[in-house]
Design an enzyme around this catalytic site. Structure first.
Site, PDB file in Angstrom:
ATOM      1  N   PRO A  88       0.814  -1.217   0.000  1.00 58.25           N
ATOM      2  CG  PRO A  88      -0.765  -1.546   1.696  1.00 58.25           C
ATOM      3  CD  PRO A  88       0.542  -2.066   1.183  1.00 58.25           C
ATOM      4  CD  GLU A 115      -0.975  -4.692  10.074  1.00 58.84           C
ATOM      5  OE1 GLU A 115      -0.922  -3.531   9.639  1.00 58.84           O
ATOM      6  OE2 GLU A 115      -2.022  -5.353  10.114  1.00 58.84           O
ATOM      7  NE  ARG A 153      -5.384  -7.170 -21.414  1.00 56.31           N
ATOM      8  CZ  ARG A 153      -5.634  -6.230 -22.316  1.00 56.31           C
ATOM      9  NH1 ARG A 153      -4.871  -5.159 -22.370  1.00 56.31           N
ATOM     10  NH2 ARG A 153      -6.626  -6.360 -23.159  1.00 56.31           N
ATOM     11  CG  ASP A 168      -1.419  -0.529 -31.506  1.00 52.32           C
ATOM     12  OD1 ASP A 168      -1.054  -1.297 -32.387  1.00 52.32           O
ATOM     13  OD2 ASP A 168      -0.949  -0.517 -30.357  1.00 52.32           O
TER      14      ASP A 168
HETATM   15  C1  9D3 Z   1      -5.383  -2.831   7.910  1.00 53.15           C
HETATM   16  C2  9D3 Z   1      -3.903  -2.927   7.841  1.00 53.15           C
HETATM   17  N1  9D3 Z   1      -3.344  -1.608   7.532  1.00 53.15           N
HETATM   18  C3  9D3 Z   1      -3.035  -0.901   8.781  1.00 53.15           C
HETATM   19  C4  9D3 Z   1      -3.001   0.552   8.605  1.00 53.15           C
HETATM   20  C5  9D3 Z   1      -2.138  -1.696   6.736  1.00 53.15           C
HETATM   21  C6  9D3 Z   1      -2.170  -2.697   5.655  1.00 53.15           C
HETATM   22  C7  9D3 Z   1      -1.272  -3.743   5.632  1.00 53.15           C
HETATM   23  C8  9D3 Z   1      -1.292  -4.682   4.616  1.00 53.15           C
HETATM   24  C9  9D3 Z   1      -3.088  -2.621   4.611  1.00 53.15           C
HETATM   25  C10 9D3 Z   1      -3.126  -3.573   3.595  1.00 53.15           C
HETATM   26  C11 9D3 Z   1      -2.224  -4.606   3.611  1.00 53.15           C
HETATM   27  C12 9D3 Z   1      -2.254  -5.625   2.517  1.00 53.15           C
HETATM   28  N2  9D3 Z   1      -2.216  -4.991   1.194  1.00 53.15           N
HETATM   29  C13 9D3 Z   1      -1.278  -5.258   0.292  1.00 53.15           C
HETATM   30  O1  9D3 Z   1      -0.417  -6.082   0.518  1.00 53.15           O
HETATM   31  C14 9D3 Z   1      -1.278  -4.497  -0.953  1.00 53.15           C
HETATM   32  C15 9D3 Z   1      -2.188  -3.518  -1.457  1.00 53.15           C
HETATM   33  C16 9D3 Z   1      -3.395  -2.959  -0.934  1.00 53.15           C
HETATM   34  O2  9D3 Z   1      -3.899  -3.286   0.145  1.00 53.15           O
HETATM   35  N3  9D3 Z   1      -4.035  -1.996  -1.671  1.00 53.15           N
HETATM   36  C17 9D3 Z   1      -3.569  -1.588  -2.880  1.00 53.15           C
HETATM   37  N4  9D3 Z   1      -2.457  -2.073  -3.405  1.00 53.15           N
HETATM   38  C18 9D3 Z   1      -1.785  -3.023  -2.694  1.00 53.15           C
HETATM   39  S1  9D3 Z   1      -0.360  -3.742  -3.176  1.00 53.15           S
HETATM   40  C19 9D3 Z   1      -0.246  -4.695  -1.845  1.00 53.15           C
END
Ligand code: 9D3
Length: 247
Positions: A88, A115, A153, A168
């Protein structure tokens, strides 16, 4: 192109392997997918892959040792591949980024759970950190699959040539125009008459006008990033006038 994915849930990737454009590309050898489960590299009796965060707080963090061993095993088989961590906190990907990603010979993708992973692994191993959008998912597996789908793709031969021609087409950077198929009337609702006219020039102009208009209505941010030709500006002006008259 070679993908090596580090994941605690390798079975999720069957969704990609079993059906659709990506499955076909994998079967044709246009892309390869190799899965590495950190659990297989956890040496303690309980095969632990997570631990409590230093500093306290909720949730768990993926441990360094099993993840690092999985990364080393993947790197030994894919020494040329760059490493990306789906997170994230990553840079938000768009279609332009997918095209850049498609230029590399291979990627090792780390899909995190809990996390996330220990920051020192990011420091030492990760070349790129990517997000797919501002919403909370349960892990990096679906984002890794999203990236693979979007990238594979784009690889030569992955799509039938009908689709690749469309790729394209002029609607680059715009939302698509509406689509219709038979029958021409359904519950008293007709297909726009221009589409039945056989006038290919008029159809192309109508579609471009619709693409521009829908982008103006729904995704003005996309229009800001794109310059408009004289013809496009005129078609958009016409759409906006018609829109104002109608509403
Ligand atoms: C509720 C947990 N959050 C605490 C503030 C942090 C958090 C940790 C791990 C939120 C999401 C995740 C798991 N998400 C991913 O591994 C992830 C992700 C996403 O949640 N949203 C958009 N792109 C991605 S890329 C990897």
């Amino acid at each position: 192109m070679r993908f090596d994915v580090i994941s605690l849930f390798p079975a999720m990737f069957r969704a990609l392997e079993d059906e659709g454009v990506v499955a076909r590309a994998l079967a044709q050898g246009i892309a390869e997918l190799h899965l590495w489960n950190p659990r297989d590299y956890a040496l303690d009796p309980h095969r632990n892959v997570d631990d409590r965060p230093y500093g306290g707080g909720p949730g768990m963090v993926m441990k360094v040792a099993p993840l690092r061993s999985a990364l080393e095993a993947a790197r030994a088989e894919a020494p040329e591949s760059r490493v990306a961590y789906l997170s994230p906190q990553g840079r938000l990907l768009d279609q332009g980024e997918m095209a850049t990603i498609a230029q590399a010979s291979g990627w090792i993708l780390i899909a995190g759970r809990y996390e996330g992973i220990d920051e020192r692994l990011i420091d030492d191993w990760v070349d790129e950190e990517w997000s797919i959008g501002d919403y909370v998912l349960s892990g990096g597996e679906l984002p890794a699959m999203v990236v693979m789908d979007a990238v594979i793709r784009l690889l030569p031969g992955a799509l039938g040539h009908v689709d690749s021609a469309r790729e394209d087409s002029y609607v680059d950077g715009l939302l698509d125009h509406p689509h219709y198929t038979r029958p021409s009337e359904i519950d008293g609702r007709s297909v726009p008459s221009v589409l039945l006219s056989g006038d290919h020039g008029a159809i192309e102009r109508w579609r471009l006008g619709q693409a521009l208009g829908r982008t103006w209505l729904r995704r003005p941010d996309l229009l800001q990033r794109r310059s408009l030709s004289k013809v496009e500006q005129a078609l958009l002006d016409q759409f906006i006038l018609a829109h104002q008259d109608a509403g």
